[in-house]
Design an enzyme around this catalytic site. Structure first.
Site, PDB file in Angstrom:
ATOM      1  CG  HIS A 164      -6.480   0.704   1.381  1.00 22.11           C
ATOM      2  ND1 HIS A 164      -5.541   1.414   0.648  1.00 22.11           N
ATOM      3  CD2 HIS A 164      -5.770  -0.003   2.300  1.00 22.11           C
ATOM      4  CE1 HIS A 164      -4.336   1.148   1.113  1.00 22.11           C
ATOM      5  NE2 HIS A 164      -4.451   0.292   2.115  1.00 22.11           N
ATOM      6  CG  HIS A 170      -2.014   3.948   5.702  1.00 18.38           C
ATOM      7  ND1 HIS A 170      -1.916   3.904   4.322  1.00 18.38           N
ATOM      8  CD2 HIS A 170      -2.133   2.661   6.116  1.00 18.38           C
ATOM      9  CE1 HIS A 170      -1.970   2.646   3.927  1.00 18.38           C
ATOM     10  NE2 HIS A 170      -2.115   1.872   4.997  1.00 18.38           N
ATOM     11  CB  CYS A 229      -0.946  -0.005   1.188  1.00 21.31           C
ATOM     12  SG  CYS A 229      -1.974  -1.494   1.229  1.00 21.31           S
ATOM     13  CD  GLU A 253      -1.696   7.235   9.822  1.00 24.16           C
ATOM     14  OE1 GLU A 253      -1.269   8.051   8.972  1.00 24.16           O
ATOM     15  OE2 GLU A 253      -2.601   6.398   9.571  1.00 24.16           O
ATOM     16  CG  PHE A 297      -0.102  -6.109   3.997  1.00 24.35           C
ATOM     17  CD1 PHE A 297      -0.658  -5.339   5.004  1.00 24.35           C
ATOM     18  CD2 PHE A 297      -0.927  -7.015   3.343  1.00 24.35           C
ATOM     19  CE1 PHE A 297      -1.994  -5.459   5.357  1.00 24.35           C
ATOM     20  CE2 PHE A 297      -2.267  -7.148   3.686  1.00 24.35           C
ATOM     21  CZ  PHE A 297      -2.799  -6.374   4.685  1.00 24.35           C
ATOM     22  CE  LYS A 352      -5.591   4.062   2.540  1.00 22.26           C
ATOM     23  NZ  LYS A 352      -4.685   5.169   2.889  1.00 22.26           N
TER      24      LYS A 352
END
Length: 417
Positions: free
Chosen positions: A342, A305, A165, A316, A403, A337
């Site tokens: 996403h 994010h 991502c 975060e 990831f 998002k």
């Protein structure tokens, strides 16, 4: 060696909120949800039946039939977004050296739709391997970058970045560095993803990563809300044209903003979960501020994010509070998002455009769908809930994490001579 300034002279996108920047901009500040029931395949036996698809997309509106046969959906999206960014940059009308124009285009997965289709044909057939000659060239994650360079004849640095991502943020950062160092004058960069396929949805379902809130799918993407249950899958592409400041100035280009800081780190923790204390996220934002040489209280907006996963959102927020301290309460924070879903490998580039539009409009896009205050999140933080907020935006940070523990952050600045 003096590093060159890098500005953004073109932006383009196709995503669940719109098929161009103008449509995206309106929906972004209006707080529109791009989520709907999946139309691409039968979801009867799937745990998740919704996603943020690009609406009313017909490749025949953009490509010749013979071209469509050679392009996975992710490459189609890439070419559409790149074309808009290149057109509004005006570089095709400029006197430039094609050997000094690069293309760095990301994808987290690549041609997943092609992979699904070809494997399905094989396993439902008689065992004879009748694979399309376009199977591999349509599927590989670097082919979108190749198609863009071939279409326009750009012969500078050309490759893909793949870091889940964080992929397209890494692509933007690479383009920024190449121009800084004088390896290119212009870089077309961004990312594309088309993961709404049986293996894409089924695979993320098996990880318990995506929301299964089928009863409230329109509002299922709930960053920071205590009742969040995973991210909502999105698709599309976003592209930026990066340019050496002096080169852009000499040709009278419109400038959307400037990149003044970047950050790169690894969590070195887990294959899919972020570090629980947000250490990698803290590092990349800190690097951005230090590179730009600004004070922490000068940051106006962080496009986080913010995927709406239970652990990710908290880590975060911890990173933001650790880095900014009391200044965290003066910053607008939002997760776009909540609207777009996403976009995986394309998330960073789309959210870079969202940050640029926030700077351009002096307006913060909202975090929509928030329903329940999370006791682990400080209620004094300004998460820009429900509605866009007007404020002066000079500096904006865009965060993306992938990831594998890949973290990237970009600091954008309002353009000044």
């Amino acid at each position: 060696m003096k590093l060159r300034r890098v500005v953004i002279t073109g932006i383009g996108t196709i995503n669940p909120l719109g098929k161009n920047v103008q449509e995206f901009e309106k929906a972004l500040f209006d707080g529109i949800s791009g989520a709907d029931l999946i139309t691409r395949f039968d979801t009867e036996k799937f745990k998740t039946k919704f996603a943020c698809e690009v609406k009313n997309f017909d490749p025949k509106d953009y490509f010749e039939r013979k071209e469509i046969r050679k392009l996975d959906r992710y490459s189609q999206y890439a070419l559409v977004a790149a074309a808009e960014a290149i057109k509004n940059s005006g570089i095709l009308n400029a006197n430039f050296d094609k050997e000094r124009v690069g293309v760095i285009w990301a994808s987290g997965i690549g041609g997943l739709e092609t992979f699904d289709e070809e494997l399905m044909k094989y396993f439902t057939g008689d065992g004879t391997p009748r694979f399309s000659p376009f199977f591999i060239p349509k599927m590989i994650a670097d082919i979108a970058a190749g198609h863009i360079s071939m279409k326009y004849g750009f012969m500078g640095p050309n490759y893909a970045t793949v870091s889940a991502c964080a992929s397209s943020s890494h692509a933007i950062i690479d383009g920024y560095h190449l121009i800084q160092l004088g390896k290119a004058d212009v870089v077309v960069t961004g990312g594309a993803e088309a993961p709404i396929t049986p293996s894409g949805v089924g695979g993320f379902n098996s990880m318990h990563a995506i929301s299964t809130n089928n009863k409230e799918y329109k509002t299922a993407s709930r960053p920071f809300s205590a009742d969040r249950d995973g991210f909502v899958m999105g698709e599309g592409a976003a592209g930026l044209v990066l340019e050496d400041y002096e080169y852009a100035k000499a040709r009278g280009a419109k400038v959307y903003g400037e990149i003044v800081g970047t950050g790169l780190s690894a969590d070195a923790y887990h294959i899919s979960a972020p570090h629980p204390e947000g250490l990698g996220a803290y590092m990349v934002m800190k690097q951005c501020i230090e590179e730009a040489g600004i004070a922490k209280n000068e940051v106006d907006y962080i496009n986080v994010h913010g995927t709406a996963t239970p652990v990710g959102d908290i880590s975060e927020i911890k990173a933001i509070q650790k880095l900014f301290g009391e200044n965290a309460y003066t910053i607008n924070i939002s997760s776009t998002k909540s609207m777009t879903g996403h976009l995986l490998g394309a998330a960073g580039s789309l959210e870079a455009i969202a940050a640029i539009l926030a700077i351009q409009n002096d307006m913060i896009p909202p975090t929509i769908n928030h329903k329940v205050q999370d006791p682990e999140i400080d209620p004094k933080l300004n998460l820009t809930l429900h509605k866009a907020q007007k404020r002066k935006v000079r500096y904006a940070i865009s965060n993306t994490f992938g990831f594998g523990g890949h973290n990237a952050s970009i600091l954008f600045k309002k353009y000044e001579e």
